[in-house]
Design an enzyme around this catalytic site. Sequence first.
Site, short mmCIF file in Angstrom:
data_model
loop_
_atom_site.label_atom_id
_atom_site.label_comp_id
_atom_site.label_asym_id
_atom_site.label_seq_id
_atom_site.Cartn_x
_atom_site.Cartn_y
_atom_site.Cartn_z
N CYS A 1 0.79 -1.24 0.00
CA CYS A 1 0.00 0.00 0.00
C CYS A 1 0.82 1.28 0.00
CB CYS A 1 -0.95 -0.01 1.19
SG CYS A 1 -1.94 -1.50 1.24
C1 UGA Z 1 -1.18 0.64 5.17
C2 UGA Z 1 -1.92 1.64 6.10
O1 UGA Z 1 -1.34 1.62 7.42
C3 UGA Z 1 -3.41 1.25 6.21
O2 UGA Z 1 -4.10 2.26 6.96
C4 UGA Z 1 -4.02 1.19 4.79
O3 UGA Z 1 -5.37 0.74 4.86
C5 UGA Z 1 -3.23 0.18 3.96
O4 UGA Z 1 -1.86 0.59 3.91
C6 UGA Z 1 -3.84 0.17 2.57
O5 UGA Z 1 -3.67 1.14 1.83
O6 UGA Z 1 -4.62 -0.76 2.25
P1 UGA Z 1 -0.13 -1.84 5.55
O7 UGA Z 1 0.53 -1.66 4.21
O8 UGA Z 1 -0.83 -3.11 5.85
O9 UGA Z 1 -1.22 -0.65 5.79
O10 UGA Z 1 1.05 -1.71 6.64
P2 UGA Z 1 1.60 -0.59 7.67
O11 UGA Z 1 1.40 -1.09 9.05
O12 UGA Z 1 1.11 0.75 7.30
O13 UGA Z 1 3.18 -0.70 7.37
C7 UGA Z 1 3.73 -0.30 6.10
C8 UGA Z 1 5.25 -0.35 6.16
O14 UGA Z 1 5.76 0.69 6.99
C9 UGA Z 1 5.84 -1.66 6.73
O15 UGA Z 1 6.96 -2.03 5.97
C10 UGA Z 1 6.21 -1.26 8.14
O16 UGA Z 1 7.22 -2.08 8.68
C11 UGA Z 1 6.69 0.17 7.94
N1 UGA Z 1 6.63 0.98 9.18
C12 UGA Z 1 5.44 1.22 9.80
C13 UGA Z 1 7.81 1.52 9.69
O17 UGA Z 1 8.91 1.33 9.13
N2 UGA Z 1 7.75 2.29 10.83
C14 UGA Z 1 6.57 2.53 11.47
O18 UGA Z 1 6.60 3.24 12.50
C15 UGA Z 1 5.40 1.99 10.94
#
Ligand code: UGA
Length: 440
Positions: free
Chosen positions: A266
């Site tokens: 995403c």
């Molecule tokens: C993301 C959004 O958080 C959701 O709200 C949205 O619905 C979704 O995309 C979508 O568009 O369908 P997701 O891709 O499942 O969700 O995962 P996230 O938890 O957002 O993590 C994304 C990436 O960022 C991961 O690689 C995670 O490890 C990284 N991340 C996240 C960090 O490096 N640091 C953080 O503090 C948080």
Amino acid sequence: MKKSKISVIGLGFVGLTLAVINAKEGFDTIGIDSDKGKLKNLRRGKTDFYEPNLSKYLKESMKGDKISFTEDFNNVLKTDITFITVGTPSTKDGRIDLTSLKKVISELYNVLKNKSTNHLIVIKSTVVPTTTSQIVLPKLKNLKNVSVVVNPEFLREGNALKDLVKPHLIVIGCDNNKDCKALERYYKQFYKTMPEILKTDNSTAEMIKYANNAFLATKISFINSIANVCQKLPLVDVNTIAYAIGKDSRIGSQFLQAGPGFGGSCLPKDLSALIKFTDKFHDLNSFFKAVENVNQLQLIQIIKMLKSMKVLDSKKVIAVLGLAFKKNTDDLREAVSIKLVKNLLKKGIQVKVHDPMALDNFKNFFNKKISYCKKIEDCLKGANCCVILTEWDDYKKLKTNVFRNNMKELNIIDTRRILDPTKFNEFNFKAIGLGPGKDC
Ligand code: UGA
């Protein structure tokens, strides 16, 4: 109130979790997908990705006859509401690819022209602003009983079922309030305590989703930029900084976890689609480009750490712990692990990998070129360096002696900041956003 009957088109991550949670909440649900293999597995209660509790709820719903799976669009006629959750992936140059959405809309047109009662179509797929008003609605304009609303999804992989049950907000975009109200009626059947609902026009609802994901991506690239500076400064630790600024309620602590860069299906995809979509506004998107750039450069930070440990040599063995783009999923889309392993293989390094859930999926990328280990100890055995890429709880619990007893050289790179650096004094320990320590 009699519960609506639901059809969900596109049984990928969002669609399947949505279908299963509806069935679990007592809605008669039909899942529609064109992939015959996927349908066959689902009918046997097997999902093609890992998400906590999903298989369990799927099997329960199947026993209660609440959910069924088909490729036949005519089944839409048995339902009142159709959620469209097909993928809107990136084209090679990063634009949004609306092929699946357009196909579904024309199939729906052919079926719904025979329906005499009201039908609600809900666009859940992430689509760039104006898609519904300029592409979807014109194709359906002859259908008198059909309403279309935009209802973006904010659930996160690994936390999807909880996010569906407790959303922070429901956004509904519609051309007229009557259509918005139709979806609101469904949500009243779904939730005992109604979450806040924001009603707006279609294009604003579409833009909210991009703004949301771009902001999360921005926060991560921001903290990773701070982390990279911290690595140059003795004793400075980005986790302490993230904690301090996260306490400011205007900033908040979520999405301030420094790491190897964001991945998944995403944030990278939506940021890229937003950049391409806004290219026509000339210099207005340089900020988003910078966020994307910072993310891509995080891998270089890891490579630099490996270089400083002198393990980028064809005689060395590198153990990678964690392959999925984040914990609690087996998803490898845009995972840093793939980019890192490709880079290491190019340098002739021997690579061993471990992941509690994503190991089998990883085999599709590298076949026999690397070693796949089911046990953490086996992965660490004989390694000159260990790189932790995913924040799985199993890795957080690892004691120093697991590394000491198995590794050939005690080099560790913790890109997720899950180990306590003070316990690794005797190791050559490096972490994203942790000052250079001893060798400074
Ligand atoms: C993301 C959004 O958080 C959701 O709200 C949205 O619905 C979704 O995309 C979508 O568009 O369908 P997701 O891709 O499942 O969700 O995962 P996230 O938890 O957002 O993590 C994304 C990436 O960022 C991961 O690689 C995670 O490890 C990284 N991340 C996240 C960090 O490096 N640091 C953080 O503090 C948080």
